[in-house]
Design a protein around this motif. Sequence first.
Motif, PDB file in Angstrom:
ATOM      1  N   MET A 149      49.817  42.746  41.370  1.00 49.28           N
ATOM      2  CA  MET A 149      51.116  42.053  41.281  1.00 49.28           C
ATOM      3  C   MET A 149      52.184  42.968  40.672  1.00 49.28           C
ATOM      4  O   MET A 149      53.008  42.515  39.874  1.00 49.28           O
ATOM      5  N   SER A 150      52.161  44.248  41.014  1.00 53.14           N
ATOM      6  CA  SER A 150      53.084  45.178  40.368  1.00 53.14           C
ATOM      7  C   SER A 150      53.767  46.127  41.352  1.00 53.14           C
ATOM      8  O   SER A 150      54.987  46.307  41.287  1.00 53.14           O
ATOM      9  N   VAL A 151      53.009  46.701  42.293  1.00 53.12           N
ATOM     10  CA  VAL A 151      53.568  47.786  43.117  1.00 53.12           C
ATOM     11  C   VAL A 151      54.647  47.261  44.071  1.00 53.12           C
ATOM     12  O   VAL A 151      55.581  47.995  44.423  1.00 53.12           O
ATOM     13  N   HIS A 152      54.578  45.967  44.442  1.00 55.21           N
ATOM     14  CA  HIS A 152      55.617  45.424  45.334  1.00 55.21           C
ATOM     15  C   HIS A 152      56.985  45.397  44.657  1.00 55.21           C
ATOM     16  O   HIS A 152      57.992  45.223  45.323  1.00 55.21           O
ATOM     17  N   MET A 153      57.015  45.582  43.323  1.00 53.43           N
ATOM     18  CA  MET A 153      58.307  45.579  42.623  1.00 53.43           C
ATOM     19  C   MET A 153      59.027  46.916  42.704  1.00 53.43           C
ATOM     20  O   MET A 153      60.187  47.016  42.312  1.00 53.43           O
ATOM     21  N   LEU A 154      58.341  47.957  43.147  1.00 54.31           N
ATOM     22  CA  LEU A 154      58.949  49.287  43.118  1.00 54.31           C
ATOM     23  C   LEU A 154      60.024  49.414  44.192  1.00 54.31           C
ATOM     24  O   LEU A 154      59.928  48.818  45.269  1.00 54.31           O
ATOM     25  N   ALA A 155      61.026  50.252  43.921  1.00 46.63           N
ATOM     26  CA  ALA A 155      62.141  50.397  44.853  1.00 46.63           C
ATOM     27  C   ALA A 155      61.684  51.077  46.144  1.00 46.63           C
ATOM     28  O   ALA A 155      62.165  50.756  47.223  1.00 46.63           O
ATOM     29  N   ASP A 156      60.734  52.006  46.061  1.00 44.26           N
ATOM     30  CA  ASP A 156      60.319  52.782  47.239  1.00 44.26           C
ATOM     31  C   ASP A 156      58.787  52.706  47.338  1.00 44.26           C
ATOM     32  O   ASP A 156      58.079  53.561  46.800  1.00 44.26           O
ATOM     33  N   THR A 157      58.289  51.685  48.035  1.00 46.51           N
ATOM     34  CA  THR A 157      56.828  51.507  48.067  1.00 46.51           C
ATOM     35  C   THR A 157      56.160  52.571  48.946  1.00 46.51           C
ATOM     36  O   THR A 157      55.067  53.022  48.630  1.00 46.51           O
ATOM     37  N   LEU A 158      56.826  53.022  50.018  1.00 42.70           N
ATOM     38  CA  LEU A 158      56.229  54.092  50.840  1.00 42.70           C
ATOM     39  C   LEU A 158      56.066  55.365  49.993  1.00 42.70           C
ATOM     40  O   LEU A 158      55.016  56.021  50.022  1.00 42.70           O
ATOM     41  N   GLY A 159      57.100  55.706  49.217  1.00 42.57           N
ATOM     42  CA  GLY A 159      57.014  56.882  48.337  1.00 42.57           C
ATOM     43  C   GLY A 159      55.868  56.732  47.344  1.00 42.57           C
ATOM     44  O   GLY A 159      55.127  57.684  47.053  1.00 42.57           O
ATOM     45  N   ALA A 160      55.709  55.516  46.822  1.00 43.03           N
ATOM     46  CA  ALA A 160      54.610  55.266  45.867  1.00 43.03           C
ATOM     47  C   ALA A 160      53.268  55.453  46.570  1.00 43.03           C
ATOM     48  O   ALA A 160      52.353  56.084  46.025  1.00 43.03           O
ATOM     49  N   PHE A 161      53.120  54.937  47.800  1.00 45.94           N
ATOM     50  CA  PHE A 161      51.841  55.094  48.521  1.00 45.94           C
ATOM     51  C   PHE A 161      51.527  56.587  48.689  1.00 45.94           C
ATOM     52  O   PHE A 161      50.386  57.001  48.537  1.00 45.94           O
ATOM     53  N   ARG A 162      52.571  57.384  49.011  1.00 48.45           N
ATOM     54  CA  ARG A 162      52.338  58.833  49.182  1.00 48.45           C
ATOM     55  C   ARG A 162      51.842  59.440  47.882  1.00 48.45           C
ATOM     56  O   ARG A 162      50.927  60.272  47.871  1.00 48.45           O
ATOM     57  N   SER A 163      52.463  59.045  46.789  1.00 45.69           N
ATOM     58  CA  SER A 163      52.052  59.663  45.519  1.00 45.69           C
ATOM     59  C   SER A 163      50.645  59.190  45.116  1.00 45.69           C
ATOM     60  O   SER A 163      49.844  59.989  44.625  1.00 45.69           O
TER      61      SER A 163
END
Length: 277
Positions: A118-132
């Motif tokens: 219940m946390s990662v959907h809050m990020l501004a750039d979820t694709l960037g987060a998936f890459r990292s």
Amino acid sequence: MDARREAQLVFERLAQDYDRSDVEFFGPAGERLVDHVGVSPGNAVLDIGCGRGAVLFAAARAVGEGGRVTGIDLSPAMVASVLAEAEQSGLRWVNALVLEAQEPAFPPESFDVITGGMSVHMLADTLGAFRSYHQLLCPGGRLGLSAPVTVVDPAPEVFGLRSIARLCAAHDAGSGIYPYAEAFGGARKARSDLRAAGFVQVKVREEPAFITAGSSESFLRWTWTHGMRALWERVSPRERDGAEDEIKSEAHARSEHGDRIVLRVPVMYVTAARPAP
Ligand SMILES: C[S@@+](CC[C@H](N)C(=O)[O-])C[C@H]1O[C@@H](n2cnc3c(N)ncnc32)[C@H](O)[C@@H]1O
């Protein structure tokens, strides 16, 4: 300050109360996420947006003392709470740090499993987060995320109730934090973004979870102890009484159990793997 940032900062203000009540929702959802992603004894796990540890402590039990679990969260009070509970429970293999989740600074290939409840959907750039996160996983490593699901049919619902959805709409309190906005842009976009980030075996499931409370009053108190507090802080004291009465009576009317509050809400579980060598 934008609404997303405002809602993120609310977690620092509510950390002492976060998910501390007789209401169950985040704990069981955290355990379910750990089941779905598959955490084994000895694994190294990174838990993104760990909060008070609903996912982190389930992962810590699964890895055992031969493993290690690191939680990261923007809120120093959440991190302090996890460290205190880990020490009290003798979980020497648990650590927690104040760290931004968008691109956490760890060496590549540091973890076998990355979770985000219940946390990662809050990020501004979820694709960037998936890459990292892909880079932080060892080859063959696994990612598991959960998020609230947008309910719009036959009418919008947030935390199982239309009265809360109406309050969100009246106060423009969607912004990706509430189920009102589609987490990860919806299941189809979640799948394509995870594949674009290099993940395989991508699965997006929707399952019912239950919010259970002893009474409509304790359900209402619970709404102040998590992200929904950002909504309450926008509601004027004059409007608050009416809104609270409406939420309590709808919770009671829609409960699946006569004597208690049991609300069925959909949760999205996303799992994926970094290809094995
Ligand atoms: C709804 S809580 C979920 C906590 C826990 N994972 C659970 O399942 O109960 C979301 C958490 O994500 C954290 N968070 C939100 N945005 C973040 C960011 N950009 N970086 C790190 N943590 C963040 C918040 O401080 C909060 O503790």
